[in-house]
Design an enzyme around this catalytic site. Structure first.
Site, PDB file in Angstrom:
ATOM      1  N   HIS A   1       0.854  -1.189   0.000  1.00 12.83           N
ATOM      2  CA  HIS A   1       0.000   0.000   0.000  1.00 12.83           C
ATOM      3  C   HIS A   1       0.887   1.235   0.000  1.00 12.83           C
ATOM      4  O   HIS A   1       1.845   1.320   0.761  1.00 12.83           O
ATOM      5  CB  HIS A   1      -0.912   0.014   1.238  1.00 12.83           C
TER       6      HIS A   1
ATOM      7  N   ASP B   1     -14.829   3.288   6.614  1.00  9.94           N
ATOM      8  CA  ASP B   1     -13.752   4.123   6.057  1.00  9.94           C
ATOM      9  C   ASP B   1     -14.275   4.963   4.899  1.00  9.94           C
ATOM     10  O   ASP B   1     -13.932   6.133   4.755  1.00  9.94           O
ATOM     11  CB  ASP B   1     -12.579   3.251   5.592  1.00  9.94           C
TER      12      ASP B   1
ATOM     13  N   ARG C   1     -13.647  13.379   5.953  1.00  6.89           N
ATOM     14  CA  ARG C   1     -12.312  13.939   6.234  1.00  6.89           C
ATOM     15  C   ARG C   1     -11.852  14.807   5.069  1.00  6.89           C
ATOM     16  O   ARG C   1     -11.288  15.881   5.250  1.00  6.89           O
ATOM     17  CB  ARG C   1     -11.295  12.804   6.449  1.00  6.89           C
TER      18      ARG C   1
ATOM     19  N   SER D   1      -7.598   4.173   8.614  1.00 10.00           N
ATOM     20  CA  SER D   1      -8.139   4.060   7.260  1.00 10.00           C
ATOM     21  C   SER D   1      -7.367   3.025   6.439  1.00 10.00           C
ATOM     22  O   SER D   1      -7.953   2.133   5.822  1.00 10.00           O
ATOM     23  CB  SER D   1      -8.067   5.444   6.601  1.00 10.00           C
TER      24      SER D   1
ATOM     25  N   LYS E   1      -8.479  -1.474   5.949  1.00 15.02           N
ATOM     26  CA  LYS E   1      -8.696  -2.071   4.628  1.00 15.02           C
ATOM     27  C   LYS E   1      -7.724  -3.223   4.395  1.00 15.02           C
ATOM     28  O   LYS E   1      -8.075  -4.253   3.825  1.00 15.02           O
ATOM     29  CB  LYS E   1      -8.536  -1.004   3.537  1.00 15.02           C
TER      30      LYS E   1
END
Ligand code: URA
Length: 450
Positions: free
Chosen positions: A82, A161, A168, A183, A187
């Protein structure tokens, strides 16, 4: 406690219990807490932060707001990567097929472009017909068949999220370490992984322009993942200038295809992709050392195995594979404009955030979630930091189809380019690595030339 009392408690810097965090998350996802109260809560977290225990609790509750995949019937190791988001970051397009070709199962669930940062899904969808909206059963079947599939966030995974991130984004509370941690990790934890490799970007194009915050974020991500037993490392990588030479959906997809096809690509794009892939292979236990993993990964690239895997992904997800063989056939942008060097010397800076913002304004990204994308829009760089340039030579080219290129965008790119007479070194690609033992300076010179 009422929602107001929970907001006040966080506003005053006191730690919330698991039950209190649960009341906020389930209250918001269930509709009992309205946007205005959740906005106040998020702003309180932004200013007061969260303890490690609160961050872990937030992460767990967000993960459990939806389906947690059970991939136990798929071959191990299951590893994902990620990135915290940057400009010109097309790494996933090469990395996903590459690690799958090396034996890693990679359940990649990616995001879309937002503000100045690009998103993997939009780059994939630049390939005509490519379908990123697979249901979870099809996703699992594809993972079983070829160890990799690339899809978008579904409504079933971490719905909390999705709702919180949108708020946000609209309330100036994205840049909060515990909120980013919750967040991202919610995931990734929902993907049922054996290991996770993070690319935490540092520099003007990163989520935090101050590298000290990127480093703090990397520590918090690694420590929080460890609480869930997820083996994680974070590479701190350069995002002071855009990664590679392209910014924009199709332009970046094309650069990724070039790398898969064995064509020469920019040093930073190549090195980041190979390093992250090798970490996935190593952490997944498929190589005894990073050096062996790197060799394995480079062999899979050079042999064409990664390209072949990418062809299979594109074909099975409905994309037009003819474009992989003849990327030059892709429709050209209707408008283009060169940005020329105003003086001779060496490139000292290419401000990544400004490049990302201008690419977005050209149509390559979204100002708002609902905006469409012009796949042909974007920017090509003809020079990187450290390169010599003569006055009048091209430094960048801007592309767009939906509108002519406005002169103020060209002027804005000029402000993002810094040329000076003194020679300048290329920027370092890797700034360190964070694992459970803390941060180390990672000497990439041992593994990469230049
Ligand atoms: N990427 C995410 O998925 N979430 C954040 O909060 C920031 C970056």
């Amino acid at each position: 406690m009422t929602a107001v009392e929970l907001i006040q408690k966080k506003r005053d810097g006191r730690a919330l219990s698991d039950t209190e965090i649960k009341a906020v998350i389930s209250g918001y996802t269930g509709g009992d807490i309205p946007d205005y109260q959740m906005s106040a809560f998020l702003m309180a977290v932004y200013f007061q932060g969260m303890s490690d225990a609160e961050t872990a609790s937030l992460t767990e509750l967000m993960r459990d707001s939806g389906i947690v995949l059970d991939l136990s019937d798929l071959p191990a190791p299951k590893v994902d990567k990620h990135s915290t988001g940057g400009v010109g970051d097309k790494v996933s397009l090469v990395l996903a097929p590459l690690v799958a070709a090396c034996g890693v199962t990679n359940p990649m669930i990616s995001g879309r472009s937002l503000a100045h940062t690009g998103g993997t899904l939009d780059k994939l969808e630049a390939i005509p017909g490519f379908n990123t909206q697979l249901d979870l059963a099809t996703f699992k079947a594809y993972l079983k068949a070829r160890k990799v599939a690339l899809i978008g966030q579904t409504k079933d995974i971490c719905p909390a999220d999705k709702k919180i991130y949108a708020l946000r984004d609209a309330t100036g509370t994205v840049q909060s370490i515990p909120l980013i941690c919750g967040s991202i990790l919610s995931k990734k934890l929902a993907e049922d992984l054996d290991a996770l490799v993070l690319d935490v970007k540092c520099g003007s194009g990163a989520i935090f322009p101050d590298p000290a915050y990127s480093e703090k974020l990397a520590h918090k991500l690694v420590q929080t993942a460890a609480k869930f037993g997820l083996k994680t490392v974070a590479l701190l990588t350069q995002m002071e200038q855009p990664l590679g030479v392209s910014i924009g959906t199709w332009l970046e997809t094309r650069e990724a295809i070039d790398m898969l096809a064995g064509k020469p690509v920019a040093r930073d794009f190549y090195n980041v992709t190979i390093a992250l892939s090798a970490y996935m292979v190593w952490l997944g236990g498929l190589a005894p050392s990073f050096a062996d993993a790197k060799e394995h990964v480079e062999h899979a690239l050079q042999s064409g195995a990664a390209l072949q895997r990418f062809r299979e992904i594109v074909s099975h997800q409905g994309g037009d594979i003819s474009i992989l063989d003849a990327p030059g056939k892709y429709p050209a942008a209707s408008h283009q404009c060169d940005v020329l060097a105003e003086s001779s010397g060496f490139v000292h800076g290419l401000h990544a955030r400004t490049f990302g913002q201008v690419a977005m304004l050209l149509g390559a990204g979204r100002r708002k979630k609902e905006d469409g994308i012009d796949y042909t829009a974007g920017i090509l760089l003809h020079r990187k930091v450290g390169d010599r340039v003569q006055v009048g030579e091209k430094i960048a080219t801007l592309f767009a189809s939906q509108q002519p290129i406005a002169s103020h965008l060209v002027e804005r790119i000029q402000t993002a380019i810094n040329v000076a007479t003194e020679p300048c070194q290329p920027l370092p690609v890797f700034l360190g690595i964070v694992d459970e033992n803390g941060k180390q300076v990672w000497s990439h010179d041992r593994y990469f030339n230049g």
